[in-house]
Design a protein around this motif. Structure first.
Motif, short mmCIF file in Angstrom:
data_model
loop_
_atom_site.label_atom_id
_atom_site.label_comp_id
_atom_site.label_asym_id
_atom_site.label_seq_id
_atom_site.Cartn_x
_atom_site.Cartn_y
_atom_site.Cartn_z
N PHE A 1 -4.57 6.13 -1.27
CA PHE A 1 -5.66 6.73 -0.50
C PHE A 1 -5.22 6.72 0.95
CE2 PHE A 1 -6.50 2.36 -1.56
CZ PHE A 1 -6.60 1.76 -0.32
N PRO A 2 -5.60 7.77 1.65
CA PRO A 2 -5.09 7.97 3.00
C PRO A 2 -5.51 6.89 3.99
CG PRO A 2 -6.76 9.61 2.46
CD PRO A 2 -6.47 8.85 1.22
N ASN A 3 -4.72 6.72 4.99
CA ASN A 3 -4.97 5.77 6.07
C ASN A 3 -5.76 6.49 7.16
OD1 ASN A 3 -4.75 4.37 8.50
ND2 ASN A 3 -2.83 3.41 7.86
N ASP A 4 -7.03 6.14 7.26
CA ASP A 4 -7.89 6.84 8.22
C ASP A 4 -7.56 6.50 9.67
OD1 ASP A 4 -9.25 8.46 6.55
OD2 ASP A 4 -11.10 7.31 6.50
N VAL A 5 -6.89 5.39 9.86
CA VAL A 5 -6.51 5.04 11.24
C VAL A 5 -5.48 6.06 11.74
CG1 VAL A 5 -5.34 3.35 12.69
CG2 VAL A 5 -7.02 2.60 11.00
N ALA A 6 -4.50 6.35 10.90
CA ALA A 6 -3.49 7.33 11.28
C ALA A 6 -4.13 8.70 11.47
CB ALA A 6 -2.41 7.39 10.21
N LYS B 1 2.05 4.97 0.83
CA LYS B 1 1.84 5.89 1.95
C LYS B 1 2.12 7.30 1.50
CE LYS B 1 5.01 2.90 3.97
NZ LYS B 1 5.80 2.39 5.13
N SER C 1 -7.23 9.35 12.29
CA SER C 1 -8.04 9.37 13.50
C SER C 1 -7.16 9.58 14.72
CB SER C 1 -8.79 8.05 13.68
OG SER C 1 -9.64 7.81 12.60
N ASN D 1 -2.03 4.80 -6.83
CA ASN D 1 -3.31 4.32 -6.31
C ASN D 1 -3.37 4.57 -4.81
OD1 ASN D 1 -5.80 3.18 -6.23
ND2 ASN D 1 -5.04 1.08 -6.09
N LYS E 1 0.83 -1.19 0.00
CA LYS E 1 0.00 0.00 0.00
C LYS E 1 0.87 1.26 0.00
CE LYS E 1 -3.58 -1.42 2.58
NZ LYS E 1 -4.32 -1.56 3.84
#
Lengths: 327, 327
Positions: free
Chosen positions: A47-52, A4, A54, A45, A2
């Motif tokens: 897309f941001p990591n929403d966990v980070a 980053k 959050s 491709n 993935k």
DNA sequence: CTGAAAGCGCTTACAG
DNA sequence: CTGAAAGCGCTTACAG
């Protein structure tokens, strides 16, 4: 692997800060840079990591929903509307089926808290939840009183119970029995029972109340119907506080060769789309599920935006009578 | 404010590392230290932040479920079982109601990916999902073919369609109509239709197929029933690939004074608990929802543990005929 | 208009 | 048996 934010930055020849800026449309960026970054994001491709996200923002945009079970048509439809509205507002839904079991509810609650949900919609009687509300967690209850400070959304249960009971009496029923959920707690839905009792007494009749012990179990519903016929063979009217109870009772009545509505008239409660499709003959009180969902989320959203005062603590939405041929 | 690991450490007079150790029961810790830490956690009412944990571990224990709508009894019950099993395994469920809309599905998919779900259970025909599967995201489909590599769990749809159609013919129906969902795609559920066609032809009868355009809309279901009566007044048997379609058809038949099963016999499909309670008279093919959920999660879990080979790509669970009085 | 640094709340090698 | 340091993938003051 993935991609980053650093990968995008490298590929576009800028810093991660800049990538973050175009991602969030924040601060000044030259058009040229923006394009370079967007191109790199496409290529990788990314897309941001929403966990980070959050973690940094201390905001998850996650909403927990705790209710008995989506197997029940009322909760299945409620869940659909809740999730649907959440989605349109950019919130994500963590689903919890507690089956009304206290221990499960407590574990779910802790799970939601660990996952940093921004708000919780409660359709069960979780009391442990109170403590957390004070820690300014957004909470709204549907059809449950949790505490003096947790807003409750429900439909007009007293009115529903009143209309149902009055209808049966007007239709000439002499012996009206109530079939209700087993209930330890004082819930808004209990107002249906209160209305039944009030109207019965007002008409000089003796209230007769039966409770379903395992409310989501068809067998249990049928057994109670069976007991009613044994103990009250004179029954000629039934108000069930839930359409499934009504259907189970009617099935049992038919088994005994009783004609509905000829010999016994029956009114249910909830009036879901599912019931209207599968059992359109059933006379029932329809709850405005979509409106209830809207209102609940509206109140929750307000809390999540930091508005904990001036919340409407009790909301009662209008019900409607659906007249079928079981009365 | 919420206590963090540092607060606990300070209160217990140890390092965050040590607190983390007792939290995860990892490495050596003296009993005395462990107790001190546990006491501090209690006092501060501490519980770990799973968002931070997920970020580090690159594992969220989150599972996304995409399906049309929990309003539908089949999916409502499926959702319950899926969530229930996930919960028992320590997974959390992110719910998505796509209403079978492609655009919603794609947005949901991206949302799930951003939220770093470990796996996805798909009950809709999302094709975009294929690409991601290759990036070793765990995926399992229920009743949908997504690609050659995505495992599918379904019940024996062909057998169900066969039993339903044969039953109607055996019961003497001359003109059996099929009411099916509108269908662009080749899904396992489409096998119900294939079986119907095969059995009809085998019996020298002409298959007559009607599709419900808006499958979750009662109105749409009733309209199709209406059209069937107009175009095929001779209809004396109906196989509906969904219990709601069956119920809507029967309602429309009753409206026209047709006797079921006297003049027209009807078989539905799904046999949910809800249908068995609300419409126990309906003859229908029951899917083993709980088993399907179990199997789906079993396959998903295996993928999440890194096992992408030797997956059973197609699972077909047994259905049963529930004989009611509509045949 | 852009970047280096610090930090969100954890966990895990690595030392000691 | 315990702790200091680095890092998970982001975002946001703060400089420049």
């Amino acid at each position: 692997m993935k991609a980053k934010i650093g990968d995008v930055a490298k590929s576009a020849g800028v810093s991660p800060t800049t990538v973050s800026r175009v991602l969030n449309d924040r601060g000044y960026i030259s058009d040229k840079t923006r394009e370079k970054v967007q191109k790199a994001m496409k290529e990788l491709n990314y897309f941001p990591n929403d966990v980070a996200r959050s973690l940094f923002k201390k905001r998850s945009n996650l909403i927990g929903i705790i209710l008995p079970t989506t197997s029940n048509p009322f909760f299945g439809e409620l869940t659909f509307h809740l999730e649907n509205i959440c989605n349109s507002l950019g919130y994500k839904v963590l689903l919890c089926n507690s089956l009304n079991q206290m221990d499960k509810e407590e574990r779910y609650l802790e799970m939601l808290l660990r996952n940093q949900v921004d708000g919780i919609i409660v359709g069960t009687h979780n009391q442990g939840i109170l403590d957390y509300h004070k820690q300014n967690l957004a909470i709204v209850a549907i059809d449950r009183y949790l505490s003096d400070t947790v807003p409750v959304v429900s439909s007009d249960n007293y009115e529903g119970g009143k209309i149902a009971t009055e209808l049966l009496i007007t239709e000439g029923c002499k012996h009206v029995v109530l079939i209700d959920s087993v209930g330890e707690l004082e819930t808004p839905a209990r107002l249906r029972r209160n209305a039944y009792v009030d109207i019965m007494l007002k008409n000089g009749k003796k209230p007769i109340i039966y409770e379903i012990p395992k409310i989501f179990d068809r067998q249990s519903q049928r057994e109670v119907a069976d007991i009613i016929f044994t103990e009250h063979p004179e029954v000629d009217g039934v108000f069930a506080t839930n359409d499934l109870f009504a259907a189970s009772f009617i099935a049992e009545a038919k088994k005994r060769g009783k004609d509905v509505p000829g010999q016994i008239k029956v009114v249910g409660y909830d009036g879901t789309e599912t019931v209207q499709t599968l059992f359109p003959e059933l006379t029932t009180i329809k709850q405005p599920i979509n409106l209830m969902a809207k209102k609940a989320i509206d109140i929750l959203d307000r809390q999540m935006e930091g508005e904990f005062n001036n919340l409407q603590l009790e909301t009662s939405l209008p019900i409607t009578l659906l007249r079928g041929s079981t009365t």
